[in-house]
Design an enzyme around this catalytic site. Structure first.
Site, PDB file in Angstrom:
ATOM      1  N   GLY A   1      53.790  82.409  25.749  1.00 36.20           N
ATOM      2  CA  GLY A   1      52.997  82.959  25.064  1.00 36.20           C
ATOM      3  C   GLY A   1      53.446  83.041  23.138  1.00 36.20           C
ATOM      4  O   GLY A   1      55.109  83.395  23.315  1.00 36.20           O
TER       5      GLY A   1
ATOM      6  N   ASP B   1      44.152  96.540  21.113  1.00 34.16           N
ATOM      7  CA  ASP B   1      44.215  95.209  20.441  1.00 34.16           C
ATOM      8  C   ASP B   1      44.419  94.363  21.868  1.00 34.16           C
ATOM      9  O   ASP B   1      44.110  93.279  22.509  1.00 34.16           O
ATOM     10  CB  ASP B   1      45.498  94.650  20.111  1.00 34.16           C
ATOM     11  CG  ASP B   1      44.992  93.087  19.710  1.00 34.16           C
ATOM     12  OD1 ASP B   1      43.980  92.501  19.524  1.00 34.16           O
ATOM     13  OD2 ASP B   1      46.011  91.664  19.295  1.00 34.16           O
TER      14      ASP B   1
HETATM   15  C1  INR Z   1      51.937  84.579  31.548  1.00 38.32           C
HETATM   16  C2  INR Z   1      51.605  84.567  29.678  1.00 38.32           C
HETATM   17  C3  INR Z   1      52.095  83.819  31.949  1.00 38.32           C
HETATM   18  N1  INR Z   1      52.730  85.243  31.301  1.00 38.32           N
HETATM   19  C4  INR Z   1      50.922  83.455  29.184  1.00 38.32           C
HETATM   20  C5  INR Z   1      52.103  85.981  29.463  1.00 38.32           C
HETATM   21  C6  INR Z   1      49.970  82.196  30.070  1.00 38.32           C
HETATM   22  C7  INR Z   1      51.107  82.701  31.142  1.00 38.32           C
HETATM   23  O1  INR Z   1      52.038  85.790  28.194  1.00 38.32           O
HETATM   24  C8  INR Z   1      53.108  86.346  30.194  1.00 38.32           C
HETATM   25  C9  INR Z   1      53.591  87.710  30.383  1.00 38.32           C
HETATM   26  C10 INR Z   1      54.465  87.683  31.506  1.00 38.32           C
HETATM   27  C11 INR Z   1      54.026  88.635  29.831  1.00 38.32           C
HETATM   28  O2  INR Z   1      54.436  87.296  32.925  1.00 38.32           O
HETATM   29  N2  INR Z   1      54.992  88.772  31.582  1.00 38.32           N
HETATM   30  C12 INR Z   1      54.638  89.354  30.203  1.00 38.32           C
HETATM   31  C13 INR Z   1      53.382  88.972  28.236  1.00 38.32           C
HETATM   32  C14 INR Z   1      53.856  89.631  27.261  1.00 38.32           C
HETATM   33  C15 INR Z   1      55.182  91.320  28.588  1.00 38.32           C
HETATM   34  S1  INR Z   1      53.539  90.345  26.326  1.00 38.32           S
HETATM   35  C16 INR Z   1      54.974  90.333  29.088  1.00 38.32           C
HETATM   36  O3  INR Z   1      53.637  91.456  25.573  1.00 38.32           O
HETATM   37  O4  INR Z   1      51.901  90.473  25.799  1.00 38.32           O
HETATM   38  O5  INR Z   1      53.789  89.665  24.742  1.00 38.32           O
END
Ligand code: INR
Length: 329
Positions: free
Chosen positions: A11, A162
């Site tokens: 992401g 957000d």
């Molecule tokens: C996934 C994300 C799985 N797991 C996108 C994702 C698609 C499929 O952003 C994510 C995260 C995860 C994620 O497993 N742990 C975190 C994102 C974030 C923090 S953050 C922790 O803060 O949104 O960038």
């Protein structure tokens, strides 16, 4: 950072890329988020430290994605010792990575990993080989967990600002939902473009934010929660605007153009204009499969006057959750 095997990019948070990675020692999957740490002669800026400390505090909730450690990789200069000491002071994890001569100082946040987000979860129910409603019990359960997480943030004086399905991580097998993308750099405003110039979605943005209000409250998050609630039920966004102006028109067409009587001060907000006069529509028709308790709760999240909007704490006690087995939370 040699402790982690970087896997694919999962992401783009508003403030940095996120990678799936594996902790080589334990095999545990983690999410690595790299954030540029601007340094000056004083070392790590106190705002960054405050944000990391806040993330650590907030991630103690089961409904906020857990921050496992903070890895500081410095640029290999004399700033190193001070920065490392400062990161430690913020309660950061043990490791600092190695000195990388001449590189830029970096702060890596290591989070627990969840394999999907609510946007993908909803999409999988709307399209693909097996379109079907999101079960009412799942909507109820996920909304309750979201409200638990939001109530936790608000009790520590932190607004997310957000909230959107992309920022809500989901463990499908365990039926768990957790809030992500909290904090870093969100000191003043939510940007219109992300750091990669990706357009930031406006669909969950409260009308007072769209109208340029100078003072935000917990109401901004509750508006977003309402939009997310409706979207789980509809499998379609409630207000899919593609500009700030169109976003307001979407809202006004469903809820009616706001008046001074409903929302004292609305016409004095910075970006208020004269709009077409729409009458409020029946909210139940926008969420046809939602029962009366759900419609009542949704209407309380989508009140125009932010001061009148239901709080997360009060929402947890709403009759919509009467049939939920709360012993699991
Ligand atoms: C996934 C994300 C799985 N797991 C996108 C994702 C698609 C499929 O952003 C994510 C995260 C995860 C994620 O497993 N742990 C975190 C994102 C974030 C923090 S953050 C922790 O803060 O949104 O960038």
């Amino acid at each position: 950072m040699e402790k982690y095997e970087k896997l694919e990019k999962v992401g783009e948070g508003t403030y940095g890329k996120v990678y799936k990675a594996k902790d080589k020692a334990t095999g545990q999957l983690v999410a690595l988020k790299k954030t540029r740490l601007e340094m000056d002669e004083e070392g790590v800026p106190p705002t960054a430290l405050r944000e990391v400390s806040l993330l650590q505090l907030l991630s103690q909730s089961l409904y906020v994605v857990r921050l496992l450690s903070v890895e500081h990789v410095d640029g290999g200069s004399k700033r190193k010792a001070a920065a490392a000491a400062a990161a430690e002071g913020a309660g950061a994890g043990e490791g600092h990575g190695g000195a990388v001569g001449g590189g830029k100082p970096m702060l890596y946040l290591v989070f627990e990993y969840l394999d999907t987000d609510l946007k993908k979860f909803i999409d999988s129910h709307r399209k693909g080989p097996n379109p079907r409603p999101v079960p009412a019990a799942t909507v109820q359960n996920f909304l309750y967990q979201l409200l638990k997480g939001v109530a936790h943030c608000h009790s520590h004086g932190v607004l997310h600002r957000d909230l959107k399905p992309q920022n809500l991580l989901v463990d499908k097998e365990k039926g768990i939902l957790k809030i992500a993308d909290l904090g870093l750099g969100r000191a003043f405003t939510v940007p219109l473009k992300s750091y990669t110039h990706e357009v930031v979605t406006l669909w969950y943005r409260a009308p007072e934010v769209l109208l340029g209000s100078a003072h935000y409250s917990i109401g901004v998050d509750m508006w977003s929660v309402g939009c997310i609630f409706a979207e789980m039920v509809r499998r379609q966004a409630l207000f899919p605007g593609d500009s700030e102006f169109q976003q307001l028109l979407h809202i006004f067409r469903l809820l009616g153009t706001p008046t001074e009587k409903q929302w004292p001060g609305v016409t004095t907000l910075r970006d208020w204009h004269v709009y077409p006069q729409w009458e409020p529509q029946n909210l139940a028709r926008a969420v046809p499969s939602l029962g009366p308790d759900g419609v009542d709760l949704l209407s309380k999240m989508l009140k125009y006057d932010p001061a009148e909007r239901i709080s997360a704490k009060a929402a947890l006690d709403h009759p919509f959750f009467d049939s939920l087995d709360k012993s699991q939370f």
